[in-house]
Write an enzyme that holds these catalytic residues in place. Sequence first.
Site, short mmCIF file in Angstrom:
data_model
loop_
_atom_site.label_atom_id
_atom_site.label_comp_id
_atom_site.label_asym_id
_atom_site.label_seq_id
_atom_site.Cartn_x
_atom_site.Cartn_y
_atom_site.Cartn_z
N LEU A 69 -74.99 3.65 -81.82
CA LEU A 69 -74.03 2.56 -81.98
C LEU A 69 -72.66 3.03 -82.49
O LEU A 69 -71.80 2.20 -82.82
CB LEU A 69 -74.61 1.49 -82.91
CG LEU A 69 -75.91 0.87 -82.39
CD1 LEU A 69 -76.47 -0.12 -83.40
CD2 LEU A 69 -75.73 0.22 -81.04
N CYS A 70 -72.44 4.34 -82.54
CA CYS A 70 -71.13 4.86 -82.95
C CYS A 70 -70.14 4.75 -81.80
O CYS A 70 -70.48 4.97 -80.64
CB CYS A 70 -71.25 6.33 -83.35
SG CYS A 70 -71.93 6.56 -84.99
N HIS A 71 -68.90 4.44 -82.15
CA HIS A 71 -67.84 4.40 -81.16
C HIS A 71 -67.41 5.82 -80.81
O HIS A 71 -67.31 6.67 -81.70
CB HIS A 71 -66.62 3.65 -81.72
CG HIS A 71 -66.86 2.21 -81.96
ND1 HIS A 71 -67.44 1.75 -83.12
CD2 HIS A 71 -66.62 1.13 -81.19
CE1 HIS A 71 -67.54 0.43 -83.06
NE2 HIS A 71 -67.04 0.03 -81.90
N MET A 118 -69.47 9.09 -90.00
CA MET A 118 -70.59 9.60 -89.20
C MET A 118 -70.25 10.94 -88.56
O MET A 118 -71.10 11.83 -88.46
CB MET A 118 -71.01 8.59 -88.13
CG MET A 118 -71.58 7.30 -88.71
SD MET A 118 -72.92 7.54 -89.90
CE MET A 118 -74.12 8.39 -88.90
N ASP A 145 -80.99 27.92 -87.90
CA ASP A 145 -81.44 28.58 -86.68
C ASP A 145 -81.12 30.07 -86.70
O ASP A 145 -81.95 30.89 -86.31
CB ASP A 145 -80.77 27.91 -85.47
CG ASP A 145 -81.23 28.52 -84.16
OD1 ASP A 145 -82.46 28.67 -83.96
OD2 ASP A 145 -80.36 28.85 -83.33
#
Length: 157
Positions: A75-77, A113, A128
């Site tokens: 739901l992020c723009h 975000m 990693d």
Amino acid sequence: MSEFSHISSNGEANMVDVTGKAVTTREALAEAFVYMNEEAISLIQRGDHHKGDIFAAARIAGIQGAKKTADLIPLCHPLMLTKVAVDLELQAAEGRVRIETRCKLDGKTGVEMEALTAASVASLTLFDMCKAVDPGMRIEGLRVLKKTGGKTGLWSA
């Protein structure tokens, strides 16, 4: 009383409509820590890791993560970021690497975000690249440190 911004009156997930919001300069800072053993810390200190400059790889991965946030968080723009910075600091005495990220733009919605995603992806990249030396690493403390802009203005942890 505050409400969740991404839930409609019917209780359904939805993307927030930012059409009427003012364009302001928005910035967010986030951090995360990657804890690792002395051998991994030593390899980083000496610049002797067989995979090369792991901080450079983590920095680039974090920047790319910030740019891809809307592809990862439903739901992020999608945003036109004007600045993404990823700083890594070896804190050998604490047995960790601190990652601080900063995202900035002039827009209608915040960049928290994106800053969090940058810190997450940089942390995962460090993990990693170092997991052969220390498979027991921990990623901790992911959080927003500060955000500016928008109608709520300044917020800091």
